[in-house]
Design a protein around this motif. Structure first.
Motif, PDB file in Angstrom:
ATOM      1  N   ASN A 138      54.803  43.891  24.935  1.00 43.25           N
ATOM      2  CA  ASN A 138      55.836  43.597  23.942  1.00 43.25           C
ATOM      3  C   ASN A 138      55.872  42.106  23.634  1.00 43.25           C
ATOM      4  OD1 ASN A 138      58.165  44.210  22.283  1.00 43.25           O
ATOM      5  ND2 ASN A 138      59.380  43.195  23.857  1.00 43.25           N
ATOM      6  N   SER A 143      58.359  39.275  21.420  1.00 42.86           N
ATOM      7  CA  SER A 143      59.610  39.071  20.692  1.00 42.86           C
ATOM      8  C   SER A 143      59.424  37.927  19.713  1.00 42.86           C
ATOM      9  CB  SER A 143      60.757  38.746  21.662  1.00 42.86           C
ATOM     10  OG  SER A 143      61.073  39.867  22.447  1.00 42.86           O
ATOM     11  N   LYS A 181      58.845  35.213  23.187  1.00 42.21           N
ATOM     12  CA  LYS A 181      58.861  35.921  24.464  1.00 42.21           C
ATOM     13  C   LYS A 181      57.732  36.928  24.518  1.00 42.21           C
ATOM     14  CE  LYS A 181      62.057  39.022  25.297  1.00 42.21           C
ATOM     15  NZ  LYS A 181      63.375  39.620  25.639  1.00 42.21           N
ATOM     16  N   HIS A 239      65.682  34.206  20.751  1.00 39.67           N
ATOM     17  CA  HIS A 239      64.639  35.103  20.237  1.00 39.67           C
ATOM     18  C   HIS A 239      65.065  35.733  18.917  1.00 39.67           C
ATOM     19  CE1 HIS A 239      63.100  34.476  24.243  1.00 39.67           C
ATOM     20  NE2 HIS A 239      64.155  35.070  24.771  1.00 39.67           N
TER      21      HIS A 239
END
Length: 292
Positions: free
Chosen positions: A7, A9, A18, A219
């Protein structure tokens, strides 16, 4: 230990702030832009909770000495610069509380000028910190560690780098602003060109840099993280930038006889307010270094 990136961000402007990696046993390694830039390492998420890969000190508030780290110099230089701006702003706002020798225009102007030099030194160290962040651990495309210490680089894809670069430009504008204020016998047009204009440009740069730093932490465009020291640092810097901007708006020079004493007082007060916010935010950079 192998891991896979699962993942990313993005902040509102498309910067990666992130990266989350899936480790063996269902654990996760979280790498954030600011922690990586400040050399604080990643966070490890396990069934037992969240831990730092490189644990911090037990009492981070009591640790203030680390001259071997570039981040420490950023904090110390910003502390000195913001303290001088706070003193200068207070001296003009509340002259009755300050010795007469310190409230003369020339003396206060020198306090601001010297403070701006510390600001620029701190901002330059902050940019070097971002330039030499090294391996991004999935945050950015490039993964190669720099072979040696780098003084110049171009990383527009890093939000921390862009925040540091814009802030450095702003501090240089403050150098011109405060340096030109030492020139005697300027008429109001010359004051607006040589003093007020670089002041406004510097304040705009500070607002942009503070906004980028805030987005780096959250974020996204907005976030509420009162338990996070990084969040408080960026909030205080944003408030300081707003104070400096308000001060600049009230400091526009006008033809002789049209100057408002109220505007002059407000300009000095918001310089003081902005300096205090920057001072507290700069101090928090120290416990941030040592916290987990």
């Amino acid at each position: 230990m192998t891991d896979s990136l699962v993942n990313l961000s993005f902040s509102g402007l498309g910067y990666v702030t992130k990266a989350v990696h899936l480790l063996e046993g269902g654990r996760q390694k979280i790498v954030t832009s600011r922690r990586h830039r400040k050399g604080r390492g990643a966070l490890l998420v396990t069934p037992e909770g969240v831990h730092a890969v490189s644990p911090g000190f037990k009492y981070p508030w009591l640790h203030i000495w680390a001259p071997a780290r570039l981040t420490w110099w950023v904090a110390v230089l910003f502390i000195i610069g913001s303290a001088l701006f706070s003193v200068g702003g207070y001296a003009i706002t509340f002259p009755q509380d300050i010795p007469t020798s310190l409230t003369t225009g020339l003396t206060v102007d020198w306090v601001f000028f010297i403070g701006s030099l510390f600001f620029t030194s701190a901002a330059f160290c902050q940019l070097l910190e971002s330039v030499n962040a090294g391996d991004s651990e999935g945050l950015y495309a490039e993964q190669k560690l720099p072979d040696s210490f780098q003084w110049v680089a171009w990383h527009p894809q890093r939000i921390g780098y862009m925040a540091s670069l814009v802030q450095l430009i702003g501090t240089v504008m403050f150098n011109f602003n405060t340096g030109n204020a030492l020139i005697n016998d300027l008429n109001w047009i010359q004051q607006d060109i040589l003093i007020w204009t670089p002041n406004m440009i510097g304040c705009i740069c500070f607002l942009i840099a503070s906004r980028l730093a805030f987005m780096e932490i959250c974020h996204g465009y907005w976030g509420w993280q009162p338990g996070n020291i990084e969040w408080w640092i960026t909030v205080l810097n944003l408030l300081g930038s707003v104070g400096f901007m308000i001060s600049a708006l009230y400091s526009l020079a006008v033809p002789a006889g049209d100057t408002s004493s109220t505007f002059s007082w407000l300009s000095a007060f918001f310089t003081f307010q902005g300096g205090v916010c920057f001072f507290i935010g700069s101090y928090l950079l120290l416990p941030e270094m040592f916290s987990e």
